[in-house]
Design a protein around this motif. Structure first.
Motif, PDB file in Angstrom:
ATOM      1  N   GLU A 162      -0.503 100.212  51.869  1.00 36.62           N
ATOM      2  CA  GLU A 162      -0.278 101.241  50.624  1.00 36.62           C
ATOM      3  C   GLU A 162       1.206 101.560  50.616  1.00 36.62           C
ATOM      4  OE1 GLU A 162      -2.440 105.007  50.968  1.00 36.62           O
ATOM      5  OE2 GLU A 162      -1.469 105.529  49.081  1.00 36.62           O
ATOM      6  N   PHE A 163       1.913 101.662  51.765  1.00 35.41           N
ATOM      7  CA  PHE A 163       3.548 102.009  51.639  1.00 35.41           C
ATOM      8  C   PHE A 163       4.060 100.705  50.972  1.00 35.41           C
ATOM      9  CE2 PHE A 163       7.352 101.203  53.502  1.00 35.41           C
ATOM     10  CZ  PHE A 163       8.287 102.330  52.719  1.00 35.41           C
ATOM     11  N   PHE A 164       3.715  99.479  51.580  1.00 35.37           N
ATOM     12  CA  PHE A 164       4.421  98.365  51.289  1.00 35.37           C
ATOM     13  C   PHE A 164       4.374  97.888  49.889  1.00 35.37           C
ATOM     14  CE2 PHE A 164       5.460  98.337  55.777  1.00 35.37           C
ATOM     15  CZ  PHE A 164       6.935  98.129  55.684  1.00 35.37           C
ATOM     16  N   SER A 165       2.957  98.046  49.447  1.00 33.53           N
ATOM     17  CA  SER A 165       2.502  97.756  48.085  1.00 33.53           C
ATOM     18  C   SER A 165       3.330  98.496  46.916  1.00 33.53           C
ATOM     19  CB  SER A 165       1.020  97.794  47.940  1.00 33.53           C
ATOM     20  OG  SER A 165       0.590  97.022  48.864  1.00 33.53           O
ATOM     21  N   SER A 166       3.455  99.977  47.249  1.00 35.02           N
ATOM     22  CA  SER A 166       4.302 100.934  46.581  1.00 35.02           C
ATOM     23  C   SER A 166       5.595 100.501  46.139  1.00 35.02           C
ATOM     24  CB  SER A 166       3.904 102.222  47.106  1.00 35.02           C
ATOM     25  OG  SER A 166       5.077 102.280  48.210  1.00 35.02           O
ATOM     26  N   LEU A 167       6.108  99.619  47.015  1.00 40.15           N
ATOM     27  CA  LEU A 167       7.619  99.181  46.809  1.00 40.15           C
ATOM     28  C   LEU A 167       7.725  98.164  45.762  1.00 40.15           C
ATOM     29  CD1 LEU A 167       8.824  98.875  50.553  1.00 40.15           C
ATOM     30  CD2 LEU A 167       8.970 100.665  49.033  1.00 40.15           C
ATOM     31  N   VAL A 168       6.671  97.543  45.307  1.00 39.67           N
ATOM     32  CA  VAL A 168       6.618  96.460  44.431  1.00 39.67           C
ATOM     33  C   VAL A 168       7.395  96.434  43.118  1.00 39.67           C
ATOM     34  CG1 VAL A 168       5.083  94.843  43.091  1.00 39.67           C
ATOM     35  CG2 VAL A 168       4.771  94.996  45.483  1.00 39.67           C
ATOM     36  N   PRO A 169       7.274  97.822  42.678  1.00 37.55           N
ATOM     37  CA  PRO A 169       8.050  98.236  41.222  1.00 37.55           C
ATOM     38  C   PRO A 169       9.380  98.122  41.313  1.00 37.55           C
ATOM     39  CG  PRO A 169       6.134  99.757  41.482  1.00 37.55           C
ATOM     40  CD  PRO A 169       6.446  99.100  42.862  1.00 37.55           C
ATOM     41  N   THR A 170      10.152  98.315  42.606  1.00 34.28           N
ATOM     42  CA  THR A 170      11.568  98.526  42.647  1.00 34.28           C
ATOM     43  C   THR A 170      12.166  97.169  43.447  1.00 34.28           C
ATOM     44  OG1 THR A 170      11.291  99.898  44.689  1.00 34.28           O
ATOM     45  CG2 THR A 170      11.624 100.769  42.419  1.00 34.28           C
ATOM     46  N   THR A 171      11.133  96.268  43.544  1.00 36.19           N
ATOM     47  CA  THR A 171      11.774  95.022  44.463  1.00 36.19           C
ATOM     48  C   THR A 171      12.432  93.931  43.462  1.00 36.19           C
ATOM     49  OG1 THR A 171      10.838  93.679  46.070  1.00 36.19           O
ATOM     50  CG2 THR A 171       9.608  93.481  43.828  1.00 36.19           C
ATOM     51  N   HIS A 172      13.441  93.283  44.294  1.00 41.51           N
ATOM     52  CA  HIS A 172      14.074  92.242  43.670  1.00 41.51           C
ATOM     53  C   HIS A 172      13.647  90.720  44.297  1.00 41.51           C
ATOM     54  CE1 HIS A 172      17.077  95.056  41.771  1.00 41.51           C
ATOM     55  NE2 HIS A 172      16.640  95.797  43.010  1.00 41.51           N
TER      56      HIS A 172
END
Lengths: 272, 452
Positions: free
Chosen positions: B390-400
């Motif tokens: 859940e945590f790591f998927s939540s980072l997708v919007p700010t990923t590069h």
């Protein structure tokens, strides 16, 4: 024989004139770039640093380390106490018998931060430094001396056995001390063996790769990147095969230069 | 003597030549018969999940296709050496594998080199392809806009921290750093209050390869106002303040001894040591690392009971807390068909089995990948498998994503040189950035760079 020798050298020479890469467009269709790689090489400070490191490595580990220690051991085995000889020579030869990769791992384990050396220093209450990081070049020099001395020792043992005993005896009667006999009689007699041995150990040491790669990887930074390591890094780490090949070619020329110098200076063919 | 000399020279020539001979492109007719599919992939002490999925897929494929054989060729090497070995295998048709485990940043480069075969035709006939999300489809594109691989999953990166050590040092166990300074001050507190513990790891060595570029340097750089590559002008950036600031971060953590000692930091095995030794043993307080780490703690040789009670996650903050507040990098790996595969359809059929719903689910859960198949991503088994998803998927919007140009892998090598030279103290950030700029111009040419 000619094909085996000239083939790879010729191919390397050609490769060094292209911009071949490991991947990307230039992997499939390298372009001929003339001497661009060499121009880039000779203006690169990293290259000159690497040349200097290679010289220190060769002079320190082969010319001084292996040759002097090998001669000393050969003299010890020949003139020292009877029982000592076989023990010393079998110990030294053990290091020579080990395959390079095994020797490299052994020495890595010896010099590593929590390795044998620091463990032993710990017994006497000393806290050893991180050898491979603080003095990388010194550790690989010592490692190469450890590994290669047996070769010089064997060459010199054979050569010393050929020195006619009556010559040294005559000198002794004339009042020459041990050191004088060694300098005036023994050394000139084994000069050819010294020349051959210096050349062989130099060329062998110029090409040392596994030992350094396993122990320090050429690092930290570039502090132990000799020419073969630099060539490998450029060709495979930075994918510039053409540029790496140019470095390898230069290494080859350095070896040839050493060989010519030895032949000229020591004139091994003329025995007078 | 006259005889010794050329022989000795020859010995040097040969020993150097061996390295080069490996690069020669052979022209022999190929070893495997058309009924054998060779699969080249990576396996290390800490990365065995792919091995187990491919073994399962191989037996399923062989059962469904009588007469066909799958030969699994595991390359036991850390990432950097894996790429080198793979490139050398690919250079000769007689050793080139049929199916290749391929990093997304190498796809364009290897497609340009002619190592990979386009698979658009085969994909058109595969009903499962519609299950893959758009980002995953993008990851396989070459310069010519053809597809060269099927994505196995993606990943994100963030800060891992040890709550036990944080509690001991009097730091909050629900840590949320807002800026780089917050991260540094936590590391300094740990150094003071929890002696013997390494406060923070940020990959810095050449030997760690792409981990240094991506988990380390780029996680910093993409959190500044600068960037590595300007997508709009398609030019690489030189002399940017963010580049130097990122290097200064390295200078701080290594200079103040907040980072691991150099003998650990510069070792090729540092990645394995962080994941399987330093974090589980409580020797490391903060690690900037990838979302796949928990996979090996859940099951297998490196299983770690109770890891979820010890390890906390925090997004990597931007430099000064500027929008969007946090930063992440994403990569991921694919399965590709080799350009020299004798039977490309058979090779693709194997990929279809290896990445079907069941096997994708197995791989994405066990290796904690962020699923790229919609049917896996929404599967209850996937969602409940790993508390960190859940945590790591939540980072997708700010990923590069890394600049996917054929030059990237060479430029990445120069980034690692810059990071290592600052970490070892042999260069200042300014000097290292200048050396990077010069190397960059040498690779892409003056007309492909712009000032930052």
């Amino acid at each position: 024989m000619g094909i085996f020798l000239v083939g790879p050298i010729g191919y390397a020479l050609y490769g060094s004139l292209t911009n071949a890469a490991l991947s990307g467009y230039r992997a499939v269709a390298p372009e001929f770039v003339g001497f661009d790689n060499y121009t880039q090489l000779f203006t690169s400070s990293q290259f000159w640093e690497s040349v200097w490191l290679t010289l220190v490595f060769v002079v320190g580990s082969a010319l001084i380390g292996q040759n002097v220690l090998g001669m000393a051991l050969a003299l010890l085995v020949r003139n020292g106490p009877k029982r000592l000889g076989p023990v010393v020579s079998s110990l030294v030869v053990t290091a020579w018998v080990l395959p390079e990769i095994v020797a490299a791992f052994t020495l890595y384990a010896f010099f590593a931060t929590d390795g044998t050396l620091n463990e032993m220093l710990g017994w006497v209450g000393l806290d050893g430094p991180t050898w491979l990081i603080t003095v990388p070049l010194l550790t690989v020099v010592l490692a190469n001396v450890w590994r290669g001395t047996a070769f010089s020792m064997m060459v010199y043992s054979a050569a010393l056995a050929e020195v006619p005993p009556d010559l040294t005896e005559a000198a002794e009667i004339d009042g020459a001390g041990w050191w004088q006999r060694f300098i005036r009689i023994t050394l000139p007699m084994v000069r050819r063996a010294i020349a051959t041995n210096m050349m062989l150990t130099t060329l062998q040491t110029l090409g040392v790769f596994t030992l350094i790669w396993v122990m320090t990887g050429g690092g930290p930074g570039t502090q132990s990147s000799t020419l073969p390591i630099l060539a490998f890094q450029q060709a495979f780490k930075f994918a510039q095969v053409g540029y790496g090949t140019a470095i390898a070619t230069v290494t080859l020329l350095v070896g040839a230069l050493f060989a010519v110098v030895y032949v000229k200076v020591l004139k091994p063919e003329v025995d007078s | 003597m006259q005889r010794t000399r050329p022989a000795a020279l020859g010995a040097v020539a040969l020993s150097l030549g061996i390295v080069l001979a490996g690069c020669g492109s052979g022209s022999s007719s190929g070893s495997g018969d058309t009924n054998t599919i060779t699969v080249a992939y990576q396996r290390t002490a800490q990365f065995t999940q792919l091995d187990s999925v491919l073994k399962k897929a191989a037996s399923e494929y062989e059962a469904a296709n009588p007469g066909k054989k799958v030969k699994l060729t595991a390359i036991e090497a850390e990432q950097d050496q894996y790429f080198t070995k793979l490139a050398l295998m690919n250079r000769s048709p007689s050793t080139a594998p049929d199916v290749i485990y391929e990093d997304s940043f190498q796809v364009r480069s290897d497609a340009a080199a002619g190592y990979l075969a386009p698979i658009d035709e085969q994909l058109a006939g595969w009903s499962d392809w519609s299950q893959f999300d758009d980002v995953a489809k993008q990851a396989g594109l070459g310069d010519d806009k053809k597809t060269y691989g099927v994505s196995m999953g993606t990943d994100t990166r963030a800060l891992f921290y040890n709550k036990d050590i944080f509690a001991k040092a009097g730091l909050p166990t629900d840590w949320k750093p807002k800026t780089w300074d917050d991260v540094l001050s936590a590391a300094r507190t740990i150094k003071q209050k929890a002696p013997g513990v390494t406060p923070i790891n940020v990959y810095a060595g050449k030997a760690a390869g792409e981990a240094t570029s991506m988990q380390g340097f780029e996680m910093l750089l993409y959190g500044t106002d600068s960037t590595l590559y300007d997508d709009s002008t398609q030019k690489w950036v030189t002399g940017s303040p963010g580049f130097k600031d990122s290097l200064s971060f390295y200078q701080t953590i290594f200079g103040e001894k907040l980072a691991p000692a150099l003998d650990v930091a510069l070792d090729a095995t540092v990645g394995s040591r962080v994941a399987t030794e330093m974090l589980p043993r409580g020797e490391l307080a903060i690690a900037l690392d990838g979302s796949w780490l928990p996979g090996q703690w859940i099951e297998g040789d490196n299983a770690w009971k109770g890891w979820e009670d010890t390890i906390g996650f925090a997004p990597m903050p931007t430099q000064n807390g500027q929008a969007p507040g946090s930063v992440s990098m994403s990569g991921g790996w694919l399965l590709s068909v080799g350009a020299n595969a004798k039977d490309k359809n058979a090779a693709f059929d194997f990929i279809k089995v290896a990445l079907n719903r069941d096997n994708s689910l197995k791989y994405d859960t066990e290796n904690s990948q962020i699923a790229v198949r919609k049917d896996v991503a929404s599967d209850e088994k996937y969602l409940s498998y790993n508390p960190s998803f859940e945590f790591f998927s939540s980072l997708v919007p700010t990923t590069h994503f890394r600049p996917a140009t054929p030059d990237y892998s060479q430029i990445s090598g120069n980034i690692q040189v810059a990071a290592e030279s600052v970490a070892t103290g042999s260069s200042t950030p300014d000097e290292a950035a200048k050396a990077y700029d010069e190397g960059l111009v040498g690779i892409v040419g003056q007309d492909k760079v712009q000032g930052g």
